[in-house]
Scaffold this motif. Structure first.
Motif, PDB file in Angstrom:
ATOM      1  N   LEU A   1      11.413   9.238   6.385  1.00  0.00           N
ATOM      2  CA  LEU A   1      12.340   8.425   7.171  1.00  0.00           C
ATOM      3  C   LEU A   1      13.276   7.614   6.280  1.00  0.00           C
ATOM      4  O   LEU A   1      14.469   7.494   6.558  1.00  0.00           O
ATOM      5  N   VAL A   2      12.710   7.063   5.211  1.00  0.00           N
ATOM      6  CA  VAL A   2      13.521   6.234   4.334  1.00  0.00           C
ATOM      7  C   VAL A   2      14.716   7.027   3.816  1.00  0.00           C
ATOM      8  O   VAL A   2      15.842   6.528   3.750  1.00  0.00           O
ATOM      9  N   VAL A   3      14.458   8.264   3.456  1.00  0.00           N
ATOM     10  CA  VAL A   3      15.524   9.085   2.896  1.00  0.00           C
ATOM     11  C   VAL A   3      16.476   9.595   3.961  1.00  0.00           C
ATOM     12  O   VAL A   3      17.698   9.544   3.805  1.00  0.00           O
TER      13      VAL A   3
ATOM     14  N   ASP B   1      18.274   8.784  -5.208  1.00  0.00           N
ATOM     15  CA  ASP B   1      17.497   8.666  -6.437  1.00  0.00           C
ATOM     16  C   ASP B   1      16.075   8.190  -6.154  1.00  0.00           C
ATOM     17  O   ASP B   1      15.815   7.010  -5.959  1.00  0.00           O
ATOM     18  N   ALA B   2      15.179   9.142  -6.151  1.00  0.00           N
ATOM     19  CA  ALA B   2      13.786   8.838  -5.820  1.00  0.00           C
ATOM     20  C   ALA B   2      13.199   7.822  -6.798  1.00  0.00           C
ATOM     21  O   ALA B   2      12.390   6.974  -6.420  1.00  0.00           O
ATOM     22  N   ASP B   3      13.621   7.909  -8.028  1.00  0.00           N
ATOM     23  CA  ASP B   3      13.107   7.010  -9.043  1.00  0.00           C
ATOM     24  C   ASP B   3      13.545   5.577  -8.782  1.00  0.00           C
ATOM     25  O   ASP B   3      12.758   4.640  -8.853  1.00  0.00           O
ATOM     26  N   PHE B   4      14.826   5.443  -8.480  1.00  0.00           N
ATOM     27  CA  PHE B   4      15.368   4.126  -8.160  1.00  0.00           C
ATOM     28  C   PHE B   4      14.628   3.551  -6.950  1.00  0.00           C
ATOM     29  O   PHE B   4      14.249   2.382  -6.932  1.00  0.00           O
ATOM     30  N   ARG B   5      14.429   4.393  -5.963  1.00  0.00           N
ATOM     31  CA  ARG B   5      13.742   3.964  -4.747  1.00  0.00           C
ATOM     32  C   ARG B   5      12.349   3.456  -5.086  1.00  0.00           C
ATOM     33  O   ARG B   5      11.920   2.401  -4.625  1.00  0.00           O
ATOM     34  N   GLN B   6      11.685   4.216  -5.886  1.00  0.00           N
ATOM     35  CA  GLN B   6      10.331   3.847  -6.301  1.00  0.00           C
ATOM     36  C   GLN B   6      10.329   2.464  -6.968  1.00  0.00           C
ATOM     37  O   GLN B   6       9.533   1.595  -6.633  1.00  0.00           O
ATOM     38  N   GLN B   7      11.250   2.265  -7.874  1.00  0.00           N
ATOM     39  CA  GLN B   7      11.345   0.982  -8.575  1.00  0.00           C
ATOM     40  C   GLN B   7      11.668  -0.154  -7.621  1.00  0.00           C
ATOM     41  O   GLN B   7      11.127  -1.251  -7.702  1.00  0.00           O
ATOM     42  N   LEU B   8      12.583   0.143  -6.732  1.00  0.00           N
ATOM     43  CA  LEU B   8      12.998  -0.867  -5.755  1.00  0.00           C
ATOM     44  C   LEU B   8      11.818  -1.310  -4.904  1.00  0.00           C
ATOM     45  O   LEU B   8      11.547  -2.502  -4.764  1.00  0.00           O
ATOM     46  N   PHE B   9      11.096  -0.332  -4.361  1.00  0.00           N
ATOM     47  CA  PHE B   9       9.972  -0.663  -3.493  1.00  0.00           C
ATOM     48  C   PHE B   9       8.886  -1.397  -4.264  1.00  0.00           C
ATOM     49  O   PHE B   9       8.256  -2.319  -3.750  1.00  0.00           O
TER      50      PHE B   9
ATOM     51  N   CYS C   1       0.830  -1.197   0.000  1.00  0.00           N
ATOM     52  CA  CYS C   1       0.000   0.000   0.000  1.00  0.00           C
ATOM     53  C   CYS C   1       0.865   1.248   0.000  1.00  0.00           C
ATOM     54  O   CYS C   1       0.631   2.197  -0.742  1.00  0.00           O
ATOM     55  N   LEU C   2       1.870   1.241   0.824  1.00  0.00           N
ATOM     56  CA  LEU C   2       2.751   2.393   0.929  1.00  0.00           C
ATOM     57  C   LEU C   2       3.334   2.728  -0.432  1.00  0.00           C
ATOM     58  O   LEU C   2       3.505   3.884  -0.793  1.00  0.00           O
ATOM     59  N   VAL C   3       3.623   1.679  -1.183  1.00  0.00           N
ATOM     60  CA  VAL C   3       4.350   1.879  -2.420  1.00  0.00           C
ATOM     61  C   VAL C   3       3.450   2.136  -3.621  1.00  0.00           C
ATOM     62  O   VAL C   3       3.625   3.095  -4.349  1.00  0.00           O
ATOM     63  N   ASN C   4       2.482   1.268  -3.816  1.00  0.00           N
ATOM     64  CA  ASN C   4       1.699   1.407  -5.043  1.00  0.00           C
ATOM     65  C   ASN C   4       0.238   1.028  -4.874  1.00  0.00           C
ATOM     66  O   ASN C   4      -0.440   0.691  -5.831  1.00  0.00           O
ATOM     67  N   GLY C   5      -0.225   1.020  -3.640  1.00  0.00           N
ATOM     68  CA  GLY C   5      -1.644   0.771  -3.444  1.00  0.00           C
ATOM     69  C   GLY C   5      -2.072  -0.681  -3.574  1.00  0.00           C
ATOM     70  O   GLY C   5      -3.244  -0.995  -3.455  1.00  0.00           O
TER      71      GLY C   5
END
Lengths: 171, 171
Positions: free
Chosen positions: A65-67, B69-77, A35-39
DNA sequence: ATGAAAAGCGTGACTTAGTCACATACTTAA
DNA sequence: TTAAGTATGTGACTAAGTCACGCTTTTCAT
């Protein structure tokens, strides 16, 4: 700061249930990670096994926090890695291990220092993704071989070492 | 930039094998995620199914990317969430679904636009965590009911809708 | 305190899935 | 074109799960 455990289970339409994993004190609970990531939502169900004392992290706070918090990140990643390992072990167990080995492992995991396991056979069945009747028969087989002693609501492990052998990949 | 798929499988001592999940183009492969985090190693095994063209990210770089890298993070998660969903579905499948339903789902997943599935029965068995003989019998049962047509090395799905019904949680 | 309900366990009979062993057919390459 | 390798079919058996009970122990309301 945190206390209590949460068990995450999957329940089928026919009522059969299997425990996916447990979240323990100090761990980050990822139940809603999707959910946190993509619902994405999970079909799994979390259930407190004891009284809980936990921190709940809102989505925005999570992103921050992650960052910014290396420590949080570390804990988060560790939790993820643990879940993977748990789930992979579970798949291996359920798909590829015979029931006597699975039950033996469960008993060894759950027993205290005196070799006592406090759990109903029903609970053990859920633990290993099987059913009560099968557990009952297998436990009685163990008992006939002198590996355990059965009383209502708990099992006394008499020969942990022999259970351990059983629990290993029987060739 | 990336191409090819990797299948991640688990193999038991007796040689039985099950596919945990696949990594597809554009996804972050987490096979070694545990290592990145805490040195945990997986017992699972990755295997390229096609020629690969991939980026490999060293540990230090990984740490940096996650933070910066927010994009990388997004992909990772997203990858992590997907893996969880896959594994949970797999556990549910293996532990709680009858094999006709599992096989039906696998056929629907794998068929192309013409309803053709190109795979040996052995491969299908690994796909659903079962064995060749069982798949053979089940496929022939499907064939007798007119749901599929069998030829060496592939299956023609004749009645996807009826397979779909089968694939759903039979009450 | 007591009687009924609920919880826990055992077991026989049956179904489903997996194992073992072998037969047969198709494909490929020397 | 024949031998080896690959893919499939099948019978007989074992292991695990389901169904339907019965029995005992515990809990709990009255």
């Amino acid at each position: 700061m945190h206390s209590g455990t949460i068990k995450v289970t999957l329940t089928a339409e026919n009522g059969r249930e299997i425990i996916l994993y447990r979240v323990r004190p100090g761990e980050v609970c990822l139940q809603t990670f999707g959910c946190l990531v993509n619902g994405t939502s999970y079909s799994a169900e979390g259930q407190a096994e004891t009284d809980l004392e936990i921190d709940i992290v809102p989505v925005g706070e999570f992103q921050r926090l992650v960052v910014q918090d290396a420590d949080f990140r570390q804990q988060l990643f560790a939790a993820v890695a643990t879940r993977f390992a748990d789930l992979e072990r579970l798949v291996e167990d359920v798909a590829l291990s015979p029931i006597d080995a699975r039950l033996a492992r469960a008993l060894l995991r759950m027993m205290d220092e005196q070799g006592q396991v406090t759990a109903t056979q029903e609970a053990l069945a859920t633990e290993i993704g099987s059913v009560r009747e099968v557990v009952s028969r297998q436990l009685n087989a163990f008992a006939r071989d002198g590996l355990v002693e059965l009383t209502r609501g708990h099992i006394a492990v008499l020969a942990p070492n022999r259970l351990d052998q059983l629990s290993h990949p029987a060739v």
